[in-house]
Design a protein around this motif. Structure first.
Motif, PDB file in Angstrom:
ATOM      1  N   MET A  73      19.585 -98.073  26.586  1.00 60.06           N
ATOM      2  CA  MET A  73      19.593 -98.608  27.946  1.00 60.06           C
ATOM      3  C   MET A  73      20.301 -97.681  28.911  1.00 60.06           C
ATOM      4  O   MET A  73      19.990 -97.642  30.095  1.00 60.06           O
ATOM      5  CB  MET A  73      20.188-100.018  27.952  1.00 60.06           C
ATOM      6  N   ARG A  89      14.267 -99.632  27.535  1.00 56.48           N
ATOM      7  CA  ARG A  89      14.472-100.903  26.854  1.00 56.48           C
ATOM      8  C   ARG A  89      13.961-100.819  25.441  1.00 56.48           C
ATOM      9  O   ARG A  89      13.144 -99.959  25.110  1.00 56.48           O
ATOM     10  CB  ARG A  89      13.726-102.013  27.585  1.00 56.48           C
ATOM     11  N   ALA A 116      13.032-103.021  33.304  1.00 54.09           N
ATOM     12  CA  ALA A 116      13.842-104.243  33.291  1.00 54.09           C
ATOM     13  C   ALA A 116      13.057-105.487  33.704  1.00 54.09           C
ATOM     14  O   ALA A 116      13.287-106.569  33.174  1.00 54.09           O
ATOM     15  CB  ALA A 116      15.051-104.063  34.197  1.00 54.09           C
ATOM     16  N   LYS A 159      21.129-111.561  30.843  1.00 50.84           N
ATOM     17  CA  LYS A 159      22.113-110.527  31.186  1.00 50.84           C
ATOM     18  C   LYS A 159      22.507-109.867  29.883  1.00 50.84           C
ATOM     19  O   LYS A 159      23.151-110.474  29.035  1.00 50.84           O
ATOM     20  CB  LYS A 159      23.325-111.152  31.872  1.00 50.84           C
ATOM     21  N   ASP A 163      25.296-106.083  30.727  1.00 46.27           N
ATOM     22  CA  ASP A 163      25.437-106.048  32.188  1.00 46.27           C
ATOM     23  C   ASP A 163      24.182-105.658  32.964  1.00 46.27           C
ATOM     24  O   ASP A 163      24.234-105.412  34.166  1.00 46.27           O
ATOM     25  CB  ASP A 163      26.605-105.133  32.610  1.00 46.27           C
ATOM     26  N   GLU A 164      23.063-105.590  32.270  1.00 44.35           N
ATOM     27  CA  GLU A 164      21.801-105.356  32.979  1.00 44.35           C
ATOM     28  C   GLU A 164      21.049-106.680  33.060  1.00 44.35           C
ATOM     29  O   GLU A 164      21.137-107.495  32.147  1.00 44.35           O
ATOM     30  CB  GLU A 164      20.924-104.364  32.197  1.00 44.35           C
TER      31      GLU A 164
END
Lengths: 244, 259
Positions: free
Chosen positions: B13, B18, B24, B189, B192-193
């Motif tokens: 990431m 991904r 995303a 989440k 933190d993405e």
């Protein structure tokens, strides 16, 4: 239930046009549940079934483990939307518990259990659509799933039901025939030795009728076994082509 | 094992990649097939990546609820089948399974899909629509797959008739009338993405989850799940993303129900 209102056979043809010794059409699709060790989807007439195998893994709860061999646990269940009639009760009823037990016992005959002491092997059979003969279809399908999972077996069992309408012996009863026939005999056979791994019966049959029915099941087994083996082979042909 | 997956995902990431090589805000491949179980009054199978969820509809005669004597009922249940994942067990519904059924139910129930008053037959008699969700293989994002399958199954449901005090199911059953098309978008989440449609590995690391079920012009159900949280700003942007992404999903539903 006796056949009083519905004529299940006339002019040698059954209600759906089959001859007495004719099976419904069948299809097996290997590996449909990615997370499992091995799985298969089977259509048998209008029956639609998925079987998947997990294990061998740690037997839980621990007291169910056998230090000498693996234990086989099976859960056969019908979806609440599987019948053409009312919405089914959710969860296991007494029928499903019994079918789960006798199905596990079929595989106890042939899986090399002593190679995996202290473990459990789980067979899950989900009946998504039902039209009579689901336990036979479940066993036939689970057999392919077990083989695909790589667990060593001495044989590849198949199952089929036979029965009687009036004085006629018939093969592969559908739901209507199951409800109104004079006898119903689900069988699971180990084809290498032609031994019987599951036998249940209700209704009324003479010894001769039973023997005829048995012979009919064994004959049908050739077709079912071939279908199972073709499904297994197709998987390996696919793999081979992928890596060539 | 978990740390390994976590490290792997973190590294990927950081490079903007991904797990399944998508960005995303995109879905994995989706297929939606209706009429897979003709014995049921309605059925559909939704596949997102390797997540596979089947929805089956049966319609039965019932008594109305006391507080809605002139409306039919909707009953939603979900089975996280033990075959679907190593982590699912035989037994009574888990909190995870109950949440799944209830979140899908809320979108369907409050989405203006069914007119419950049309399920009224006569005094003391109404239709009960049973929606059963079957999870056949788990690889994350059950909610969106469940909502897609449910929506398509309901929209293609053929209603039995009540004649001479009997329920009749035959060839001439007519389609149940439905209104809005509801779909849901689930965001996680993860490290933190904010990611749309988290898969099984991403869900392992997911700290917070937000599901938005909407029609073309309104939100009909939401659910925030898990121990983490979202800022107000994040929620605002995710709702926008849900409206945008749902166009794609509505198209998939429309095609599958033959609209």
């Amino acid at each position: 239930m006796k056949n009083n209102d519905i004529k299940l056979i006339s002019n040698g043809k059954r209600l759906d046009g089959r001859a007495p010794n004719e099976m419904r059409s069948m299809k097996i699709v290997p590996n449909v549940v990615k997370n499992s060790g091995g799985s298969a989807y089977m259509e048998w007439g209008k029956n639609k079934i998925i079987a998947a195998v997990y294990g061998p893994g740690e037997a839980l709860p621990r007291h169910t483990a056998n230090p000498d061999r693996a234990v086989i646990k099976c859960r056969y269940m019908m979806a609440p939307f599987s019948s053409s009639e009312e919405h089914g009760r959710v969860g296991m009823n007494r029928r499903a518990i019994e079918i789960s037990k006798v199905t596990a016992e079929v595989f106890e005959n042939i899986v090399l259990l002593d190679q995996f002491p202290g473990t459990e092997i789980n067979i899950y059979i989900e009946v998504l659509q039902s039209d009579g003969g689901t336990r036979a279809a479940g066993i036939t399908c689970a057999s392919v799933a077990m083989a695909l999972s790589g667990i060593p077996m001495k044989d590849l069992p198949y199952a089929v039901s036979v029965g009687k309408v009036g004085e006629d012996v018939i093969l592969d009863l559908d739901k209507l025939e199951d409800n109104y026939s004079d006898a119903d005999v689900p069988l699971a056979i180990l084809p290498r030795t032609d031994s019987v791994a599951l036998l249940q019966m209700d209704g009324e049959m003479t010894k001769k009728q039973f023997n005829d029915a048995m012979a009919m099941a064994m004959e049908a087994g050739k077709t079912i076994s071939k279908l199972q083996k073709d499904a297994l082979r197709s998987q390996y042909i696919e793999q081979e082509q992928k890596y060539r | 094992m978990r740390t390994l997956t976590s490290e792997f995902l973190r590294e990927r990431m950081a490079k903007g990649v991904r797990n399944s090589k998508r960005d995303a805000m995109s879905y994995r491949g989706i297929t939606l097939t209706t009429g897979t179980m003709p014995n049921a009054e309605g059925s559909a199978e939704a596949v997102i990546g390797s997540t596979k969820v089947l929805a089956g509809i049966k319609v039965a005669l019932a008594e109305p609820m006391q507080d809605t004597p002139e409306e039919g009922n909707l009953t939603t249940s979900a089975e996280l089948l033990p075959m679907a994942s190593e982590n699912y067990d035989i037994g009574p519904p888990t909190p995870e399974g109950v949440e799944f059924a209830r979140v899908v139910d809320r979108g369907i129930r409050h989405g203006g899909i069914l007119d419950m008053s049309k399920l009224f037959i006569e005094e003391g008699k109404v239709w009960n629509v049973f929606l059963d969700l079957y999870v056949i293989n788990y690889d994350g994002n059950l909610f969106d797959a469940g909502t897609l399958a449910s929506m398509a199954a309901i929209a293609t449901t053929r209603m039995p008739r009540y004649e001479d005090e009997k329920v009749v199911r035959d060839e001439s059953m007519k389609r149940l009338e439905t209104g809005n098309i509801i779909t849901s978008c689930t965001f996680g989440k993860v490290l933190d993405e904010l990611l749309l449609d988290p898969d099984g590995a991403e869900e392992e690391l997911m700290k917070a989850r937000l599901t938005v079920a909407n029609s073309e012009d309104a939100i009909h159900a939401m659910q925030k799940g898990l121990g983490g949280s979202f800022s107000v700003k994040e929620i605002d942007s995710l709702i926008d993303a849900a409206f945008e992404k749902s166009k794609e999903l509505r198209g998939i539903v429309k095609r599958s129900i033959g609209d």
